[in-house]
Design an enzyme around this catalytic site. Structure first.
Site, PDB file in Angstrom:
ATOM      1  N   GLY A  58       0.807  -1.223   0.000  1.00  0.00           N
ATOM      2  CA  GLY A  58       0.000   0.000   0.000  1.00  0.00           C
ATOM      3  C   GLY A  58       0.834   1.263   0.000  1.00  0.00           C
ATOM      4  O   GLY A  58       2.028   1.227  -0.300  1.00  0.00           O
ATOM      5  N   ALA A  59       0.197   2.396   0.352  1.00  0.00           N
ATOM      6  CA  ALA A  59       0.797   3.736   0.193  1.00  0.00           C
ATOM      7  C   ALA A  59       1.319   3.838  -1.245  1.00  0.00           C
ATOM      8  O   ALA A  59       2.492   4.099  -1.493  1.00  0.00           O
ATOM      9  CB  ALA A  59       1.896   3.997   1.221  1.00  0.00           C
ATOM     10  N   LEU A  60       0.398   3.585  -2.169  1.00  0.00           N
ATOM     11  CA  LEU A  60       0.784   3.384  -3.568  1.00  0.00           C
ATOM     12  C   LEU A  60       1.255   4.672  -4.237  1.00  0.00           C
ATOM     13  O   LEU A  60       0.763   5.758  -3.943  1.00  0.00           O
ATOM     14  CB  LEU A  60      -0.409   2.808  -4.350  1.00  0.00           C
ATOM     15  CG  LEU A  60      -0.947   1.473  -3.836  1.00  0.00           C
ATOM     16  CD1 LEU A  60      -2.035   0.946  -4.768  1.00  0.00           C
ATOM     17  CD2 LEU A  60       0.143   0.430  -3.660  1.00  0.00           C
ATOM     18  N   HIS A  61       2.205   4.491  -5.152  1.00  0.00           N
ATOM     19  CA  HIS A  61       2.739   5.601  -5.951  1.00  0.00           C
ATOM     20  C   HIS A  61       2.865   5.109  -7.386  1.00  0.00           C
ATOM     21  O   HIS A  61       2.494   3.960  -7.702  1.00  0.00           O
ATOM     22  CB  HIS A  61       4.068   6.068  -5.371  1.00  0.00           C
ATOM     23  CG  HIS A  61       5.043   4.954  -5.116  1.00  0.00           C
ATOM     24  ND1 HIS A  61       5.609   4.205  -6.126  1.00  0.00           N
ATOM     25  CD2 HIS A  61       5.508   4.424  -3.953  1.00  0.00           C
ATOM     26  CE1 HIS A  61       6.404   3.292  -5.611  1.00  0.00           C
ATOM     27  NE2 HIS A  61       6.358   3.385  -4.298  1.00  0.00           N
TER      28      HIS A  61
ATOM     29  N   HIS B  60       4.302   1.593  -8.137  1.00  0.00           N
ATOM     30  CA  HIS B  60       3.352   0.478  -8.013  1.00  0.00           C
ATOM     31  C   HIS B  60       2.425   0.437  -9.236  1.00  0.00           C
ATOM     32  O   HIS B  60       2.146  -0.632  -9.779  1.00  0.00           O
ATOM     33  CB  HIS B  60       2.471   0.647  -6.765  1.00  0.00           C
ATOM     34  CG  HIS B  60       3.203   0.606  -5.461  1.00  0.00           C
ATOM     35  ND1 HIS B  60       3.324   1.700  -4.642  1.00  0.00           N
ATOM     36  CD2 HIS B  60       3.838  -0.405  -4.812  1.00  0.00           C
ATOM     37  CE1 HIS B  60       3.997   1.366  -3.543  1.00  0.00           C
ATOM     38  NE2 HIS B  60       4.326   0.097  -3.622  1.00  0.00           N
TER      39      HIS B  60
ATOM     40  N   GLY C 222       9.189  -5.099  -8.649  1.00  0.00           N
ATOM     41  CA  GLY C 222      10.022  -3.973  -9.075  1.00  0.00           C
ATOM     42  C   GLY C 222      11.504  -4.198  -8.829  1.00  0.00           C
ATOM     43  O   GLY C 222      11.906  -4.724  -7.784  1.00  0.00           O
TER      44      GLY C 222
ATOM     45  N   MET D 126      10.986   6.242  -6.242  1.00  0.00           N
ATOM     46  CA  MET D 126       9.695   6.336  -5.547  1.00  0.00           C
ATOM     47  C   MET D 126       9.599   5.208  -4.530  1.00  0.00           C
ATOM     48  O   MET D 126       9.987   4.080  -4.818  1.00  0.00           O
ATOM     49  CB  MET D 126       8.561   6.247  -6.557  1.00  0.00           C
ATOM     50  CG  MET D 126       8.508   7.466  -7.422  1.00  0.00           C
ATOM     51  SD  MET D 126       7.108   7.393  -8.531  1.00  0.00           S
ATOM     52  CE  MET D 126       7.473   8.824  -9.520  1.00  0.00           C
TER      53      MET D 126
HETATM   54  P1  AMP Z   1       6.038  -2.374  -1.599  1.00  0.00           P
HETATM   55  O1  AMP Z   1       4.656  -1.843  -1.495  1.00  0.00           O
HETATM   56  O2  AMP Z   1       7.093  -1.418  -1.209  1.00  0.00           O
HETATM   57  O3  AMP Z   1       6.191  -3.730  -0.969  1.00  0.00           O
HETATM   58  O4  AMP Z   1       6.305  -2.607  -3.157  1.00  0.00           O
HETATM   59  C1  AMP Z   1       5.441  -3.407  -3.931  1.00  0.00           C
HETATM   60  C2  AMP Z   1       6.078  -3.660  -5.266  1.00  0.00           C
HETATM   61  O5  AMP Z   1       6.295  -2.422  -5.939  1.00  0.00           O
HETATM   62  C3  AMP Z   1       7.447  -4.345  -5.159  1.00  0.00           C
HETATM   63  O6  AMP Z   1       7.561  -5.312  -6.183  1.00  0.00           O
HETATM   64  C4  AMP Z   1       8.403  -3.203  -5.350  1.00  0.00           C
HETATM   65  O7  AMP Z   1       9.656  -3.608  -5.855  1.00  0.00           O
HETATM   66  C5  AMP Z   1       7.642  -2.348  -6.360  1.00  0.00           C
HETATM   67  N1  AMP Z   1       8.119  -0.973  -6.324  1.00  0.00           N
HETATM   68  C6  AMP Z   1       8.344  -0.217  -5.219  1.00  0.00           C
HETATM   69  N2  AMP Z   1       8.842   0.987  -5.548  1.00  0.00           N
HETATM   70  C7  AMP Z   1       8.946   0.992  -6.909  1.00  0.00           C
HETATM   71  C8  AMP Z   1       9.401   1.944  -7.867  1.00  0.00           C
HETATM   72  N3  AMP Z   1       9.863   3.127  -7.502  1.00  0.00           N
HETATM   73  N4  AMP Z   1       9.362   1.608  -9.176  1.00  0.00           N
HETATM   74  C9  AMP Z   1       8.903   0.388  -9.566  1.00  0.00           C
HETATM   75  N5  AMP Z   1       8.453  -0.554  -8.714  1.00  0.00           N
HETATM   76  C10 AMP Z   1       8.475  -0.267  -7.407  1.00  0.00           C
END
Ligand code: AMP
Length: 290
Positions: A31-34, A37, A149, A186
């Site tokens: 979550g806290a999506l950007h 994501h 990612g 991000m």
């Molecule tokens: P998280 O919510 O941080 O667990 O991330 C979820 C997914 O989004 C993971 O596969 C991360 O590697 C990917 N992710 C996080 N930040 C980025 C980014 N800046 N660019 C691309 N993918 C990302």
């Protein structure tokens, strides 16, 4: 977009959709999506007929209780972004749905040295927690494709290993890191940075770019030390700045000029820990084949 809390509902909803659609892309998140994501959701929509995203702040991958407590939650905005970007199903389970038998981990995943280096060294237990949650989410969603990612480079390798260990027949798609204009990768954790810290945080990528420009065959010790010292002068507390072989993460002190390399960094600004990485050779390594 259908929002579901229970695994049984996800399974039955997917069963219905799969009567007419054959491929499912899964995007696990906390979550806290950007936009990073969302780029994974977009990729899934490009390749797959069904896209399912999960939001679950996984307690077992936090080695630091305070980090878990402070992890940002922006659920309303997350739902808005996913809906807007055409996600079909959003799975938001509670802890008991993912860990019906409690969060004390019973199963051990044999990750070899991946578990004890870099993130594994500084965050003991982290990757066991990641494997635990990803494994359970994959059992529920049973996707044809999994989207993650490159931002979390070591995690990509761990998940690749998990798919092999558990014999999942799933195509792993690794997407490039989305960055702010400043170069800052991000990250949900950026929400915890103030304006000045955000500007300062862009120095991480700058450091990686300097490494990319300066690297040459021979000893890498001096270059690593120089990069670490640079970060310290910019008020970071680095956990590590390391150079490793891109396809297996074995750390490298001496470079032959040929092997594909990746530079990885983890550093604190205040109490926020950020990670980032960059591939060091000019020709991009085929990250699909990590
Ligand atoms: P998280 O919510 O941080 O667990 O991330 C979820 C997914 O989004 C993971 O596969 C991360 O590697 C990917 N992710 C996080 N930040 C980025 C980014 N800046 N660019 C691309 N993918 C990302």
């Amino acid at each position: 977009m259908i929002i579901l809390k229970y695994a049984a509902d996800v399974i039955s909803q997917l069963k219905k959709l799969r009567l007419t659609k054959s491929s499912t892309g899964f995007v696990p998140t906390m979550g806290a999506l950007h936009k990073g994501h969302i780029s994974l959701v977009e990729k899934s929509k490009e390749i797959c007929e069904i896209t399912i995203c999960s939001i679950f702040i996984n307690p077992t991958q936090f080695n630091n209780a305070d980090d878990l407590k402070k992890y940002p939650v922006t659920l309303e905005n997350d739902i808005y972004l996913l809906e807007k970007n055409g996600c079909d199903i959003l799975f938001i389970p509670g802890v008991s749905e993912i860990y019906p038998e409690g969060t004390t981990l019973k199963k051990h995943f044999d990750l070899g040295y991946l578990q004890s280096i870099l993130e594994g060294k500084f965050r003991p237990g982290h990757f066991q927690g990641v494997c635990q949650v990803v494994c359970r989410l994959l059992q529920i969603t049973n996707p044809t494709h999994l989207f993650i990612g490159q931002k979390d480079y070591q995690q990509c390798m761990v998940i690749k290993r998990l798919l092999e260990l558990e014999n999942f027949n799933i195509e792993l798609i690794i997407s490039p890191t989305l960055r702010k204009k400043s170069g800052l990768a991000m990250s949900s954790r950026n929400l915890r940075l103030n304006k000045q810290q955000k500007e300062q945080a862009a120095e991480i990528y700058k450091t990686l770019l300097i490494l990319q420009q300066k690297i040459k065959p021979g000893s890498l010790q001096y270059l690593k030390k120089e990069a670490e010292e640079y970060l310290i002068t910019k008020n970071f507390k680095p956990d590590y700045i390391e150079i490793a072989e891109a396809d297996n993460l074995k750390t490298v002190n001496q470079w032959n000029g040929l092997t594909e390399l990746v530079a990885l960094v983890a550093a604190f600004i205040g109490d926020v820990r950020l990670i980032d990485n960059i591939l060091l050779k000019n020709q991009p390594v085929s990250i699909r084949n990590l």
